[in-house]
Design an enzyme around this catalytic site. Structure first.
Site, mmCIF file in Angstrom:
data_model
loop_
_atom_site.group_PDB
_atom_site.id
_atom_site.type_symbol
_atom_site.label_atom_id
_atom_site.label_comp_id
_atom_site.label_asym_id
_atom_site.label_seq_id
_atom_site.Cartn_x
_atom_site.Cartn_y
_atom_site.Cartn_z
ATOM 1 N N THR A 49 1.633 -4.174 4.356
ATOM 2 C CA THR A 49 1.464 -4.463 5.781
ATOM 3 C C THR A 49 0.937 -5.880 6.033
ATOM 4 O O THR A 49 1.141 -6.433 7.107
ATOM 5 C CB THR A 49 0.466 -3.487 6.436
ATOM 6 O OG1 THR A 49 -0.808 -3.593 5.776
ATOM 7 C CG2 THR A 49 0.956 -2.057 6.380
ATOM 8 N N ASP A 50 0.235 -6.455 5.024
ATOM 9 C CA ASP A 50 -0.527 -7.682 5.305
ATOM 10 C C ASP A 50 0.345 -8.869 5.712
ATOM 11 O O ASP A 50 -0.047 -9.662 6.571
ATOM 12 C CB ASP A 50 -1.405 -8.047 4.100
ATOM 13 C CG ASP A 50 -2.615 -7.135 3.979
ATOM 14 O OD1 ASP A 50 -2.874 -6.349 4.914
ATOM 15 O OD2 ASP A 50 -3.309 -7.206 2.954
ATOM 16 N N THR B 22 0.826 -1.209 0.000
ATOM 17 C CA THR B 22 0.000 0.000 0.000
ATOM 18 C C THR B 22 0.857 1.254 0.000
ATOM 19 O O THR B 22 0.448 2.298 -0.497
ATOM 20 C CB THR B 22 -0.935 -0.027 1.228
ATOM 21 O OG1 THR B 22 -1.839 -1.098 1.044
ATOM 22 C CG2 THR B 22 -1.712 1.257 1.392
ATOM 23 N N SER C 154 1.191 -7.601 -0.803
ATOM 24 C CA SER C 154 1.934 -8.600 -0.013
ATOM 25 C C SER C 154 1.120 -9.836 0.328
ATOM 26 O O SER C 154 1.678 -10.821 0.808
ATOM 27 C CB SER C 154 2.536 -7.976 1.248
ATOM 28 O OG SER C 154 1.575 -7.798 2.263
HETATM 29 C C1 SIN Z 1 -0.306 -5.218 1.076
HETATM 30 O O1 SIN Z 1 -0.069 -5.848 2.104
HETATM 31 O O2 SIN Z 1 0.461 -5.244 0.083
HETATM 32 C C2 SIN Z 1 -1.555 -4.424 0.958
HETATM 33 C C3 SIN Z 1 -2.018 -3.864 2.245
HETATM 34 C C4 SIN Z 1 -1.056 -2.901 2.870
HETATM 35 O O3 SIN Z 1 0.086 -2.721 2.486
HETATM 36 O O4 SIN Z 1 -1.517 -2.252 3.846
#
Ligand code: SIN
Length: 326
Positions: A92-93, A12, A59
């Protein structure tokens, strides 16, 4: 000024939406490392940055094969005398899995710092630029030496092992293990000197092409105890049980878990509760299970994959021992 390597992998933090008010309907990993750097010209006052785009992933699509590629690239950069630290931008995932993989396979005095964002780069009040700036400050700071792999997010600094995403939307999305954050970036300071030199769980063999499969099972009230057998028959080489409470194994699960361990399938008792340690119980001696300690189930899975890959049965117990994770 120090020189930092920036490895962009997507997420993100590199996400783009059609509208500045859209914080959920966007494409993760749409922007390149150059766009991330252009949004933070202040980085020029912190360090020289050598940026590279390794992946452009949401991710959720990160897999162990990506960890191996990233891990080898990080090692190459850490071995380079011209590089003083490494910053990795990530989604973050699954950041907690990648962070655990790197922490368990690297031991360098140079900082490796992961960061991410909850809002896409196109959003009003996007959190990515400040998170990237803070992560670079952490990687460039002399006090970060000898602390291993770190996660810098939302003004806090966490050791990689024990960190977990705990919020689906809020900007303060990450938390650490029981000891919490080890420092802050507003301004940058650590609460204590480094506890111990970083220790790798295994050194990555140059020819290691894939990691053994380990599955996490979320156990609810009445979840059928036949599931371990199904997963093992499907190829799982280890299991992590995300159990109720402090790793409470339902009675009906004891026979299949004992049978799995007897067949050489290691089983880790973790918790489906978001926070808190899982300590050794008499049950672990009786069934041969391993308590997850301070690791969330997601990171216990990575640890077990690596322990199996390294062929070192004692590695897991060393990792899960109290002194490994602050
Ligand atoms: C991801 O994990 O690539 C999408 C969600 C995020 O980064 O918050």
């Amino acid at each position: 000024m120090p020189t930092l390597a920036l490895i962009a992998t997507g997420g993100t933090i590199a996400g783009a939406a059609a509208s500045a008010t859209d914080t959920t309907g966007y494409t993760a990993g749409a922007l390149g490392a150059d766009a991330l750097l252009a949004a933070v010209p202040q980085l020029a006052g912190i360090a020289g940055i050598r940026a590279e785009q390794l992946f452009s992933l949401d991710s959720k699509n990160m897999a162990p094969a990506h960890w191996l590629v990233l891990g080898r690239r990080v090692q190459t950069l850490l071995d380079d005398d011209a590089i003083d630290g490494v910053v990795i931008t990530h989604g973050t995932d699954t950041l907690e899995e990648t962070a655990a993989f790197l922490a368990l396979t690297h031991a360098s005095a140079k900082p490796v710092v992961l960061t991410a964002a909850m809002r896409p780069a196109t959003a009003l009040s996007a959190d990515g630029p400040m998170n990237l700036y803070s992560a670079a400050c952490v990687a460039a700071h002399a006090d970060s030496a000898g602390r291993g792999v770190l996660v810098s997010f939302g003004d806090a600094i966490y050791p990689a092992l024990g960190v977990r995403k705990r919020e689906t939307h809020r900007l303060d999305a990450f938390g650490g293990a029981s000891a919490g954050a080890i420092g802050r970036t507003d301004p940058l300071r650590y609460f204590a000197p480094p506890a111990a030199a970083p220790r790798p769980l295994i050194a990555l063999a140059p020819d290691l092409a894939e990691l053994p499969r380990v599955d996490v099972l979320y156990i609810g009230a009445g979840t059928p105890p036949g599931l371990p057998d199904l997963l093992i028959a499907d190829g799982a080489r280890g299991l992590v049980l995300a159990l109720p409470g402090n790793g409470s194994l339902p009675s009906a699960w004891e026979p299949p878990v004992a049978a799995a361990v007897a067949r050489g399938i290691p089983v880790i008792r973790a918790s489906r509760v978001g926070m808190g340690p899982i300590g050794r119980k008499a049950m672990d001696d009786r069934l041969g299970t391993h308590p997850a300690g301070e690791l969330p189930a997601s990171q216990a899975r990575v640890a077990l994959m690596l322990a199996l890959a390294g062929g070192d049965a004692t590695a897991l117990d060393r990792l899960l021992a109290d002194d490994y994770i602050p």
